[in-house]
Write a protein that holds these residues in place. Structure first.
Motif, mmCIF file in Angstrom:
data_model
loop_
_atom_site.group_PDB
_atom_site.id
_atom_site.type_symbol
_atom_site.label_atom_id
_atom_site.label_comp_id
_atom_site.label_asym_id
_atom_site.label_seq_id
_atom_site.Cartn_x
_atom_site.Cartn_y
_atom_site.Cartn_z
ATOM 1 N N ILE A 169 -6.433 -9.728 75.605
ATOM 2 C CA ILE A 169 -7.581 -8.964 76.105
ATOM 3 C C ILE A 169 -8.871 -9.770 76.041
ATOM 4 O O ILE A 169 -9.593 -9.905 77.026
ATOM 5 N N ASN A 170 -9.195 -10.324 74.867
ATOM 6 C CA ASN A 170 -10.495 -10.983 74.713
ATOM 7 C C ASN A 170 -10.629 -12.244 75.548
ATOM 8 O O ASN A 170 -11.692 -12.508 76.123
ATOM 9 N N LYS A 171 -9.596 -13.034 75.646
ATOM 10 C CA LYS A 171 -9.683 -14.235 76.476
ATOM 11 C C LYS A 171 -9.907 -13.868 77.935
ATOM 12 O O LYS A 171 -10.679 -14.519 78.646
ATOM 13 N N THR A 172 -9.250 -12.819 78.379
ATOM 14 C CA THR A 172 -9.425 -12.387 79.764
ATOM 15 C C THR A 172 -10.816 -11.810 79.994
ATOM 16 O O THR A 172 -11.406 -11.996 81.060
ATOM 17 N N ALA A 173 -11.353 -11.140 78.973
ATOM 18 C CA ALA A 173 -12.642 -10.453 79.124
ATOM 19 C C ALA A 173 -13.837 -11.310 78.720
ATOM 20 O O ALA A 173 -14.971 -10.836 78.718
ATOM 21 N N THR A 174 -13.630 -12.585 78.377
ATOM 22 C CA THR A 174 -14.725 -13.437 77.908
ATOM 23 C C THR A 174 -15.796 -13.613 78.972
ATOM 24 O O THR A 174 -15.503 -13.896 80.141
ATOM 25 N N ASN A 175 -17.040 -13.442 78.540
ATOM 26 C CA ASN A 175 -18.199 -13.587 79.425
ATOM 27 C C ASN A 175 -18.690 -15.031 79.345
ATOM 28 O O ASN A 175 -19.301 -15.435 78.355
ATOM 29 N N ALA A 176 -18.433 -15.819 80.372
ATOM 30 C CA ALA A 176 -18.774 -17.245 80.363
ATOM 31 C C ALA A 176 -20.277 -17.467 80.252
ATOM 32 O O ALA A 176 -20.727 -18.467 79.671
ATOM 33 N N LYS A 177 -21.083 -16.557 80.776
ATOM 34 C CA LYS A 177 -22.539 -16.714 80.719
ATOM 35 C C LYS A 177 -23.043 -16.662 79.274
ATOM 36 O O LYS A 177 -24.012 -17.333 78.925
ATOM 37 N N VAL A 178 -22.394 -15.850 78.462
ATOM 38 C CA VAL A 178 -22.800 -15.749 77.057
ATOM 39 C C VAL A 178 -22.561 -17.074 76.343
ATOM 40 O O VAL A 178 -23.414 -17.555 75.588
ATOM 41 N N ILE A 179 -21.406 -17.668 76.584
ATOM 42 C CA ILE A 179 -21.087 -18.942 75.933
ATOM 43 C C ILE A 179 -22.113 -20.008 76.309
ATOM 44 O O ILE A 179 -22.550 -20.802 75.475
ATOM 45 N N ALA A 180 -22.536 -19.980 77.565
ATOM 46 C CA ALA A 180 -23.493 -20.985 78.034
ATOM 47 C C ALA A 180 -24.862 -20.841 77.376
ATOM 48 O O ALA A 180 -25.547 -21.832 77.132
#
Length: 440
Positions: free
Chosen positions: A37-48
């Motif tokens: 679930i979490n890998k699929t739902a990861t928000n790439a903008k947050v990581i950036a």
């Protein structure tokens, strides 16, 4: 759907059909089943956006590792204390013994547990207070004030003086044994009280149990030294030796922080602000420091924390680390995993609602070591964890300010950093909380 009726085949078929007809169902199902679930739902903008540059940052060295134990509250307070020693005496990676305070906590916690069982012997085991105490008498978890009480009574020692053991690094078996023994002892003490035993008989039995707790803990963790020699080489390679110190003398001479000058600022919006609260059910030392909270809006917690960081002092803080966390990357952000968007849900709750409905808890303690201020406002925080150096950035996490708002509940700050109006609240008599309160 009908109420109080078994699910019918027709209803189950309708639910199956709705899922099959949902747009994108197969794509979502394939992604989630393949990646989680979490890998699929990861928000790439947050990581950036969560870079690791901070405008206010305290150099704190190598992180500690609590391993498979629930001692984060001890690690966090000892982190704040060791940072003071490291700065003053130029020993960057100096570490205090977590095992030392762990030992004394087990002894003190057994003592107060037995006293509670004697005092409540007239109530049935189904009584909510008795049930609470019996639920986990030998637990590892704790609050800042519990750690402060241990330091005030027993002092501290360097890690090399009282090192970790196999038991402190994995407390599972030890905790199970203590829980079983203390529940058995509670049964015996209650029977004595309810059977009309004399005070002397009850006291003698309790002492036998305490002797056994001391033996179990001493043979599992080691017996703390009464005196030790402080020997170290500082970052300038200069050798130092101070012999024959008691743990209290070491604390007073080399650390000397008055823990009574600190307050636990709490943000618990399910309760009235500008009030003092106490949680006597979790006090761990008879006659020791009490667990008290000063409940304030989140902006006051952040304001005081920023002042303390700017003054060069790190901060113990209680939080719910299991929420919106990437453990391996060391990231904390309220928008990190978009689970609602993935499944087409709306599970949003306010902080007060999460506390009220058991969606929130203070599950962990860590240390604030930095903050990034833009136009005077915090955007992200640097966090020292106690999970070793192989996670995050050498053990350090970066926490978005929105996560601070949503999942941080306590910061421990000097009273000096409170505004004048908030300082007045300290004079109020604390409101006593039940053992099962949301801040438990």
């Amino acid at each position: 759907m009908k109420f109080n009726q078994p699910l019918t085949n027709e209803e189950l078929q309708q639910m199956r059909q709705k899922l099959t007809d949902r747009p994108g169902h197969k794509i979502v199902a394939n992604a989630v089943m393949s990646n989680g679930i979490n890998k699929t739902a990861t928000n790439a903008k947050v990581i950036a956006k969560l870079n690791r540059t901070f405008s206010v940052e305290i150099d704190t060295g190598t992180v500690a590792n609590q391993k498979h134990s629930g001692r984060c509250w001890l690690f966090s307070i000892l982190n704040t204390l060791r940072h003071q020693f490291a700065t003053q005496y130029k020993v960057k990676d100096f570490e205090l013994s977590q095992s030392y305070l762990f030992f004394w906590d087990k002894i003190e916690r057994a003592n107060i547990f037995y006293d509670r069982m004697i005092a409540l012997a007239g109530r049935p085991t189904t009584d909510r207070d008795v049930d609470f105490y019996l639920s986990s008498p030998g637990t590892d978890g704790g609050q800042w004030a519990m750690a402060a009480a241990l330091v005030q009574k027993y002092g501290v020692v360097p890690r090399e003086t009282f090192p970790e053991t196999a038991v402190t690094e994995d407390t599972s078996d030890f905790d199970m044994l203590l829980n079983r023994k203390m529940r058995h002892d509670a049964m015996k003490l209650r029977a004595l009280v309810n059977g009309g035993a004399t005070d002397a008989e009850i006291a003698d039995t309790k002492q036998q149990f305490m002797d056994q707790i001391f033996r179990i803990t001493g043979q599992s963790v080691g017996v703390p030294p009464e005196k030790f020699d402080l020997e170290y080489r500082d970052d300038d390679k200069k050798y130092h030796l101070d012999q024959g110190l008691t743990p209290k003398e070491f604390y007073d001479k080399y650390i000397g922080i008055d823990l009574d000058q600190y307050v636990v600022l709490t943000n618990s919006p399910d309760k009235k602000y500008d009030e003092m609260y106490a949680l006597p059910s979790q006090d761990n030392i008879e006659g020791g420091k009490h667990i008290e909270f000063l409940n304030e809006p989140m902006d006051q917690l952040k304001e005081a924390a920023i002042k303390q960081l700017q003054a060069g002092e790190t901060i113990w803080f209680g939080n719910d680390v299991l929420q919106q966390m990437d453990r391996q990357k060391g990231l904390l952000d309220s928008d990190l995993f978009e689970q609602d968007e993935l499944f087409g849900l709306d599970t949003k709750m306010t902080k007060a609602e999460r506390l009220e409905y058991h969606e929130a808890e203070v599950s962990h303690a860590m240390t604030l070591t930095g903050v990034d201020l833009v136009d005077g406002k915090p955007t992200k925080w640097k966090v020292e964890n106690s999970w070793g150096s192989k996670i995050g950035n050498k053990g350090y996490f970066v926490m978005a300010d929105n996560w601070m708002d949503d999942y941080t509940y306590e910061v421990v700050v000097k009273k000096d950093y409170l505004c004048d109006e908030t300082k007045k609240v300290l004079d109020k008599a604390p409101i006593m909380l039940e053992a099962w309160d949301s801040l438990e």
